[in-house]
Motif scaffolding. Structure first.
Motif, PDB file in Angstrom:
ATOM      1  N   UNK A  46      18.792  -6.358 -23.081  1.00  0.00           N
ATOM      2  CA  UNK A  46      19.816  -6.364 -21.865  1.00  0.00           C
ATOM      3  C   UNK A  46      19.835  -5.128 -21.522  1.00  0.00           C
ATOM      4  N   UNK A  47      19.732  -3.862 -20.585  1.00  0.00           N
ATOM      5  CA  UNK A  47      20.156  -2.894 -20.325  1.00  0.00           C
ATOM      6  C   UNK A  47      19.350  -1.397 -20.567  1.00  0.00           C
ATOM      7  N   UNK A  48      17.858  -2.213 -22.223  1.00  0.00           N
ATOM      8  CA  UNK A  48      17.405  -1.013 -22.604  1.00  0.00           C
ATOM      9  C   UNK A  48      16.581  -0.011 -21.220  1.00  0.00           C
ATOM     10  N   UNK A  49      16.396   0.838 -21.596  1.00  0.00           N
ATOM     11  CA  UNK A  49      15.899   1.529 -20.813  1.00  0.00           C
ATOM     12  C   UNK A  49      14.075   0.999 -21.429  1.00  0.00           C
ATOM     13  N   UNK A  50      13.005   1.549 -20.363  1.00  0.00           N
ATOM     14  CA  UNK A  50      11.794   0.730 -20.799  1.00  0.00           C
ATOM     15  C   UNK A  50      10.958   1.531 -19.934  1.00  0.00           C
ATOM     16  N   UNK A  51       9.660   1.667 -20.283  1.00  0.00           N
ATOM     17  CA  UNK A  51       8.777   3.020 -19.798  1.00  0.00           C
ATOM     18  C   UNK A  51       7.201   1.828 -18.972  1.00  0.00           C
ATOM     19  N   UNK A  52       7.024   1.610 -17.739  1.00  0.00           N
ATOM     20  CA  UNK A  52       6.037   0.824 -17.390  1.00  0.00           C
ATOM     21  C   UNK A  52       5.194   1.557 -16.325  1.00  0.00           C
ATOM     22  N   UNK A  53       3.909   0.762 -17.583  1.00  0.00           N
ATOM     23  CA  UNK A  53       3.090   2.178 -16.130  1.00  0.00           C
ATOM     24  C   UNK A  53       2.566  -0.213 -15.898  1.00  0.00           C
ATOM     25  N   UNK A  54       1.532   0.470 -14.955  1.00  0.00           N
ATOM     26  CA  UNK A  54       1.105  -0.050 -13.538  1.00  0.00           C
ATOM     27  C   UNK A  54       0.072   0.335 -12.970  1.00  0.00           C
ATOM     28  N   UNK A  55      -0.736  -0.410 -12.121  1.00  0.00           N
ATOM     29  CA  UNK A  55      -1.584  -0.079 -11.338  1.00  0.00           C
ATOM     30  C   UNK A  55      -1.058  -0.525  -9.720  1.00  0.00           C
ATOM     31  N   UNK A  56      -1.699  -0.588  -8.813  1.00  0.00           N
ATOM     32  CA  UNK A  56      -1.120  -0.538  -7.774  1.00  0.00           C
ATOM     33  C   UNK A  56      -2.092  -0.783  -6.758  1.00  0.00           C
ATOM     34  N   UNK A  57      -3.095  -1.770  -5.474  1.00  0.00           N
ATOM     35  CA  UNK A  57      -3.693  -1.653  -4.877  1.00  0.00           C
ATOM     36  C   UNK A  57      -3.373  -0.592  -3.353  1.00  0.00           C
ATOM     37  N   UNK A  58      -4.285   0.260  -2.903  1.00  0.00           N
ATOM     38  CA  UNK A  58      -4.666   1.083  -2.322  1.00  0.00           C
ATOM     39  C   UNK A  58      -4.640   0.221  -0.676  1.00  0.00           C
ATOM     40  N   UNK A  59      -4.077   0.163   0.098  1.00  0.00           N
ATOM     41  CA  UNK A  59      -3.755  -1.398   0.880  1.00  0.00           C
ATOM     42  C   UNK A  59      -4.050  -0.520   2.552  1.00  0.00           C
ATOM     43  N   UNK A  60      -4.827  -1.088   3.328  1.00  0.00           N
ATOM     44  CA  UNK A  60      -5.009  -0.464   4.283  1.00  0.00           C
ATOM     45  C   UNK A  60      -4.179  -1.075   5.263  1.00  0.00           C
ATOM     46  N   UNK A  61      -4.591  -0.373   6.733  1.00  0.00           N
ATOM     47  CA  UNK A  61      -3.568  -0.875   8.060  1.00  0.00           C
ATOM     48  C   UNK A  61      -4.662  -1.482   9.194  1.00  0.00           C
ATOM     49  N   UNK A  62      -3.955  -1.817   9.310  1.00  0.00           N
ATOM     50  CA  UNK A  62      -4.571  -3.363  10.400  1.00  0.00           C
ATOM     51  C   UNK A  62      -4.550  -2.291  12.050  1.00  0.00           C
ATOM     52  N   UNK A  63      -5.562  -2.258  12.124  1.00  0.00           N
ATOM     53  CA  UNK A  63      -5.723  -1.666  13.690  1.00  0.00           C
ATOM     54  C   UNK A  63      -6.356  -0.113  12.960  1.00  0.00           C
ATOM     55  N   UNK A  64      -5.628   0.072  12.544  1.00  0.00           N
ATOM     56  CA  UNK A  64      -6.688   1.564  12.518  1.00  0.00           C
ATOM     57  C   UNK A  64      -7.671   1.143  11.485  1.00  0.00           C
TER      58      UNK A  64
END
Length: 271
Positions: A119-137
């Motif tokens: 608890x309280x430790x600093x960690x390194x996080x790697x992740x991928x996320x989606x490219x989210x498109x815009x409604x209407x555009x």
């Protein structure tokens, strides 16, 4: 001619949370020629998210994990893409669902008390996320019909594969399904009631036919849910079937005073 109306039938379903379930990661190919059809119709307004995996770099961030959820810089994480380590050397890698858990849609991580992250430790996080498109555009949505169309001036390429998240809304029924349910109920009512009442739209008849139309829609919804291979579909379908049975019984109670008379049966006379 039906006694009920689409407005009366729809009013019974609007506001129901039964069946308001979230679909995530449904795959579609969007082209310029025709709209793409989602598995479900009747989509909750504003719930559609169109996203893609390509052209998004792997993110790396440092976070301190204690007892609360910690937000990352991006939401809509790609499932199981999160890697957490004690430092950038990767000599100590932690395990998802044992040491930490992930809220992929919200872009948050949580240290588990029973895990190995102090608890309280600093960690390194790697992740991928989606490219989210815009409604209407980038795309438009027909929520009633469950259709998505790519815009020719948007960021989605012609023929591109995307993933779609959306919520099925019980009250958002396509007009064609509503008309079919009312026609089915109207035919059943005419067969059930005495012909003398066919031209008498009394409140009891209107309520009875409305409830039978709702029951028909519940059966349709249950059948559509059972056609899916999503988790928990049997329980959700059973809930719709039970609700349909309640409306069927309620409709029968309101229609009973107008039912066709049951022919009396006389014993043969013996001389």
């Amino acid at each position: 001619m039906p006694l009920t109306s689409p407005e009366l039938v729809r009013a019974h379903l609007v506001g129901l949370r039964l069946g308001e379930s979230r679909v995530t990661g449904e795959t579609l190919t969007l082209s310029a020629a025709t709209p793409a059809q989602l598995t479900h119709t009747g989509i909750k307004s504003g719930s559609v998210v169109v996203k893609a995996r390509q052209d998004v770099p792997i993110e790396r961030e440092t976070r301190v994990l204690a007892g609360d959820w910690v937000s990352l810089s991006h939401s809509r994480l790609i499932p199981h893409s999160v890697l957490i380590a004690a430092d950038t050397s990767l000599t100590r890698i932690y395990t998802e669902n044992s040491d930490f858990t992930v809220d992929a849609e919200g872009g948050r991580i949580l240290r588990l008390e029973s895990g190995a992250i102090p608890s309280g430790d600093s960690v390194v996080v790697w992740y991928e996320h989606y490219l989210v498109y815009t409604a209407g555009d980038d795309y438009t949505v027909d929520e009633l019909e469950g259709q998505i169309r790519r815009t020719t001036t948007g960021a989605i390429a012609d023929g591109q594969q995307v993933e779609v998240d959306y919520t099925i809304a019980p009250g958002n029924i396509p007009d064609a399904a509503l008309d079919n349910a009312i026609a089915e109920a109207s035919e059943a009512v005419l067969a059930y009631i005495d012909p003398r009442h066919h031209e008498s739209p009394t409140p009891g008849l209107v309520i009875g036919e409305t409830h039978w139309a709702v029951a028909a829609l519940c059966r349709m919804r249950a059948a559509a849910i059972l056609a899916e291979s999503l988790p928990g579909v049997q329980s959700l379908a059973d809930s719709w079937i039970a609700l349909g049975a309640q409306y069927d019984q309620s409709g029968r109670r309101h229609l009973a005073p107008y039912a066709r008379p049951i022919p009396s049966r006389h014993s043969p006379r013996i001389n």
